[in-house]
Design a protein around this motif. Structure first.
Motif, PDB file in Angstrom:
ATOM      1  N   GLN A   3      38.514  60.340  -7.369  1.00  0.00           N
ATOM      2  CA  GLN A   3      39.761  60.563  -6.640  1.00  0.00           C
ATOM      3  C   GLN A   3      40.410  59.227  -6.264  1.00  0.00           C
ATOM      4  O   GLN A   3      41.633  59.072  -6.333  1.00  0.00           O
ATOM      5  N   PHE A   4      39.593  58.260  -5.876  1.00  0.00           N
ATOM      6  CA  PHE A   4      40.090  56.937  -5.514  1.00  0.00           C
ATOM      7  C   PHE A   4      40.808  56.299  -6.710  1.00  0.00           C
ATOM      8  O   PHE A   4      41.913  55.765  -6.575  1.00  0.00           O
ATOM      9  N   TYR A   5      40.173  56.392  -7.874  1.00  0.00           N
ATOM     10  CA  TYR A   5      40.775  55.827  -9.088  1.00  0.00           C
ATOM     11  C   TYR A   5      42.083  56.540  -9.437  1.00  0.00           C
ATOM     12  O   TYR A   5      43.105  55.896  -9.713  1.00  0.00           O
ATOM     13  N   GLU A   6      42.057  57.860  -9.403  1.00  0.00           N
ATOM     14  CA  GLU A   6      43.246  58.637  -9.764  1.00  0.00           C
ATOM     15  C   GLU A   6      44.398  58.416  -8.790  1.00  0.00           C
ATOM     16  O   GLU A   6      45.561  58.538  -9.163  1.00  0.00           O
ATOM     17  N   THR A   7      44.078  58.081  -7.573  1.00  0.00           N
ATOM     18  CA  THR A   7      45.111  57.861  -6.559  1.00  0.00           C
ATOM     19  C   THR A   7      45.838  56.538  -6.777  1.00  0.00           C
ATOM     20  O   THR A   7      47.052  56.452  -6.597  1.00  0.00           O
ATOM     21  N   SER A  16      44.927  44.562  -3.691  1.00  0.00           N
ATOM     22  CA  SER A  16      44.505  43.562  -2.707  1.00  0.00           C
ATOM     23  C   SER A  16      44.382  44.179  -1.313  1.00  0.00           C
ATOM     24  O   SER A  16      43.483  43.810  -0.535  1.00  0.00           O
ATOM     25  N   LEU A  17      45.265  45.127  -0.999  1.00  0.00           N
ATOM     26  CA  LEU A  17      45.200  45.797   0.303  1.00  0.00           C
ATOM     27  C   LEU A  17      43.955  46.665   0.401  1.00  0.00           C
ATOM     28  O   LEU A  17      43.296  46.712   1.441  1.00  0.00           O
ATOM     29  N   LEU A  18      43.635  47.363  -0.682  1.00  0.00           N
ATOM     30  CA  LEU A  18      42.468  48.245  -0.686  1.00  0.00           C
ATOM     31  C   LEU A  18      41.185  47.483  -0.387  1.00  0.00           C
ATOM     32  O   LEU A  18      40.270  48.011   0.252  1.00  0.00           O
ATOM     33  N   ARG A  19      41.123  46.240  -0.849  1.00  0.00           N
ATOM     34  CA  ARG A  19      39.908  45.452  -0.664  1.00  0.00           C
ATOM     35  C   ARG A  19      39.784  44.877   0.746  1.00  0.00           C
ATOM     36  O   ARG A  19      38.725  44.406   1.130  1.00  0.00           O
ATOM     37  N   GLU A  20      40.889  44.905   1.502  1.00  0.00           N
ATOM     38  CA  GLU A  20      40.881  44.286   2.834  1.00  0.00           C
ATOM     39  C   GLU A  20      40.448  45.228   3.945  1.00  0.00           C
ATOM     40  O   GLU A  20      40.294  44.800   5.090  1.00  0.00           O
ATOM     41  N   ILE A  21      40.306  46.512   3.631  1.00  0.00           N
ATOM     42  CA  ILE A  21      39.846  47.453   4.652  1.00  0.00           C
ATOM     43  C   ILE A  21      38.555  48.118   4.190  1.00  0.00           C
ATOM     44  O   ILE A  21      38.204  48.066   3.011  1.00  0.00           O
ATOM     45  N   SER A  22      37.864  48.742   5.119  1.00  0.00           N
ATOM     46  CA  SER A  22      36.558  49.319   4.803  1.00  0.00           C
ATOM     47  C   SER A  22      36.689  50.562   3.920  1.00  0.00           C
ATOM     48  O   SER A  22      37.762  51.174   3.818  1.00  0.00           O
ATOM     49  N   SER A  24      35.367  53.443   4.516  1.00  0.00           N
ATOM     50  CA  SER A  24      35.643  54.596   5.386  1.00  0.00           C
ATOM     51  C   SER A  24      37.135  54.699   5.704  1.00  0.00           C
ATOM     52  O   SER A  24      37.701  55.796   5.731  1.00  0.00           O
ATOM     53  N   SER A  25      37.776  53.558   5.932  1.00  0.00           N
ATOM     54  CA  SER A  25      39.218  53.574   6.195  1.00  0.00           C
ATOM     55  C   SER A  25      39.986  54.050   4.966  1.00  0.00           C
ATOM     56  O   SER A  25      40.935  54.830   5.067  1.00  0.00           O
ATOM     57  N   ASN A  26      39.563  53.592   3.798  1.00  0.00           N
ATOM     58  CA  ASN A  26      40.194  54.047   2.560  1.00  0.00           C
ATOM     59  C   ASN A  26      40.049  55.561   2.393  1.00  0.00           C
ATOM     60  O   ASN A  26      40.998  56.240   1.974  1.00  0.00           O
ATOM     61  N   LEU A  27      38.887  56.087   2.727  1.00  0.00           N
ATOM     62  CA  LEU A  27      38.672  57.529   2.597  1.00  0.00           C
ATOM     63  C   LEU A  27      39.576  58.320   3.533  1.00  0.00           C
ATOM     64  O   LEU A  27      40.104  59.369   3.159  1.00  0.00           O
ATOM     65  N   HIS A  28      39.765  57.815   4.745  1.00  0.00           N
ATOM     66  CA  HIS A  28      40.658  58.486   5.694  1.00  0.00           C
ATOM     67  C   HIS A  28      42.089  58.511   5.154  1.00  0.00           C
ATOM     68  O   HIS A  28      42.783  59.524   5.259  1.00  0.00           O
ATOM     69  N   ILE A  29      42.522  57.400   4.591  1.00  0.00           N
ATOM     70  CA  ILE A  29      43.888  57.333   4.067  1.00  0.00           C
ATOM     71  C   ILE A  29      44.064  58.292   2.899  1.00  0.00           C
ATOM     72  O   ILE A  29      45.060  59.014   2.812  1.00  0.00           O
ATOM     73  N   ILE A  30      43.113  58.321   1.985  1.00  0.00           N
ATOM     74  CA  ILE A  30      43.216  59.217   0.827  1.00  0.00           C
ATOM     75  C   ILE A  30      43.239  60.680   1.251  1.00  0.00           C
ATOM     76  O   ILE A  30      44.043  61.476   0.767  1.00  0.00           O
ATOM     77  N   SER A  31      42.369  61.041   2.176  1.00  0.00           N
ATOM     78  CA  SER A  31      42.205  62.450   2.525  1.00  0.00           C
ATOM     79  C   SER A  31      43.285  62.978   3.462  1.00  0.00           C
ATOM     80  O   SER A  31      43.545  64.183   3.486  1.00  0.00           O
ATOM     81  N   THR A  33      46.623  61.697   3.795  1.00  0.00           N
ATOM     82  CA  THR A  33      48.017  61.407   3.457  1.00  0.00           C
ATOM     83  C   THR A  33      48.422  62.163   2.189  1.00  0.00           C
ATOM     84  O   THR A  33      47.570  62.601   1.423  1.00  0.00           O
ATOM     85  N   LYS A  34      49.744  62.282   1.995  1.00  0.00           N
ATOM     86  CA  LYS A  34      50.236  63.129   0.905  1.00  0.00           C
ATOM     87  C   LYS A  34      50.995  62.373  -0.184  1.00  0.00           C
ATOM     88  O   LYS A  34      51.152  62.884  -1.288  1.00  0.00           O
ATOM     89  N   SER A  35      51.512  61.194   0.126  1.00  0.00           N
ATOM     90  CA  SER A  35      52.321  60.471  -0.862  1.00  0.00           C
ATOM     91  C   SER A  35      51.849  59.028  -0.956  1.00  0.00           C
ATOM     92  O   SER A  35      51.196  58.500  -0.039  1.00  0.00           O
ATOM     93  N   ILE A  36      52.204  58.378  -2.050  1.00  0.00           N
ATOM     94  CA  ILE A  36      51.817  56.980  -2.227  1.00  0.00           C
ATOM     95  C   ILE A  36      52.536  56.105  -1.212  1.00  0.00           C
ATOM     96  O   ILE A  36      51.997  55.080  -0.755  1.00  0.00           O
ATOM     97  N   GLU A  37      53.759  56.502  -0.816  1.00  0.00           N
ATOM     98  CA  GLU A  37      54.499  55.733   0.182  1.00  0.00           C
ATOM     99  C   GLU A  37      53.763  55.758   1.527  1.00  0.00           C
ATOM    100  O   GLU A  37      53.649  54.740   2.200  1.00  0.00           O
ATOM    101  N   GLU A  38      53.255  56.944   1.885  1.00  0.00           N
ATOM    102  CA  GLU A  38      52.519  57.071   3.132  1.00  0.00           C
ATOM    103  C   GLU A  38      51.215  56.279   3.066  1.00  0.00           C
ATOM    104  O   GLU A  38      50.818  55.611   4.028  1.00  0.00           O
ATOM    105  N   ARG A  39      50.535  56.306   1.915  1.00  0.00           N
ATOM    106  CA  ARG A  39      49.277  55.570   1.770  1.00  0.00           C
ATOM    107  C   ARG A  39      49.514  54.061   1.864  1.00  0.00           C
ATOM    108  O   ARG A  39      48.751  53.350   2.519  1.00  0.00           O
TER     109      ARG A  39
END
Length: 259
Positions: A3-7, A16-22, A24-31, A33-39
């Motif tokens: 899911q992370f890859y497909e997103t 670069s932003l994805l690598r700067e947060i944990s 767990s934080s990435n999982l919260h954002i993926i699960s 949010t609804k749009s790439i703009e929101e993510r």
């Protein structure tokens, strides 16, 4: 991971932003949010504010993305409305300053009773200062409550006084438990004038004022600020988390109206 890859595989600029947060934080954002703009919004926010997982989750649950977009859209409409009034000089804070402040602050962590006064609100904010500063945003520093200023033989007290490190200015906050009224602005302007003449350091920028009230009428705010000469902002506060579905509905209605 799939899911992370497909997103994100179509959006390499976010890597670069994805690598700067944990993770767990990435999982919260993926699960949540609804749009790439929101993510992208929450990715940038988490990096900028250095949020913990819990703090990031709270921002998502409180609809920070929707509130920010709604606020910017209202400011755009407001700027258009006053741009046609060529005889009136705009004196509200510049867009650069406005970007550091929110249109609505969510204070659900205060656990206030159903009815409360300004003193109770002030004490609750100070008692929950860490959460309040997180809600305000990065670079806000607390100076004091009931901050005393003296003019002549008279003492006056600013509800809350803070300092913003990046803007390099004092920030005076006046708390109200009712709707915004134009006369509130006169008192705030007086405080800002005294701060700039008596308290502000020579290397600091002019002070900024915030009237934090229960509700605000956009038209009343517009007319109040049109001729105002001080950098003042009018913001609302919510004592409960705003239902994201309500914010999403407002957002859809706004863009339907603009179309």
């Amino acid at each position: 991971m799939k899911q992370f890859y497909e997103t994100y595989y179509k959006f390499p600029k976010l890597s670069s932003l994805l690598r700067e947060i944990s993770w767990s934080s990435n999982l919260h954002i993926i699960s949540k949010t609804k749009s790439i703009e929101e993510r992208e919004f929450y990715l940038r926010l988490a990096v900028k504010e250095r949020y913990s997982v819990r703090e990031l989750e709270r921002q998502i649950d409180s609809g920070c993305f929707e509130r920010t977009i709604l606020s910017k859209s209202k400011n755009d409409i407001y700027q258009y409305q006053i741009s046609i009034k060529e005889d009136i000089k705009l004196s509200t804070p510049s867009r650069e300053i406005q970007g550091y402040f929110k249109d609505t602050y969510v204070l659900e962590f205060l656990d206030l009773p159903e009815k409360f006064n300004e003193k109770t609100l002030q004490k609750s904010l100070v008692n929950n200062l860490k959460h309040f500063l997180i809600e305000l945003g990065r670079d806000f520093c607390f100076i004091g409550e009931e901050f005393r200023i003296q003019v002549g033989n008279n003492d006056f007290y600013i509800d809350l006084l803070l300092f913003h490190r990046e803007l390099q200015c004092l920030v005076a906050i006046e708390l109200k438990t009712d709707d915004f009224k134009p006369e509130y602005l006169g008192k705030l302007n007086f405080y800002l004038e005294v701060l700039d003449n008596e308290i502000k350091k020579s290397h600091e920028n002019p002070s900024v004022g915030i009237i934090l009230c229960k509700n605000r009428n956009v038209q009343v705010v517009e007319y109040s600020l049109n001729r105002n000469m001080s950098p003042a902002l009018i913001a609302e506060y919510e004592t409960k988390l705003i239902d994201k579905s309500i914010l999403e509905k407002r957002l859809r209605e706004l863009f339907d109206w603009k179309d």
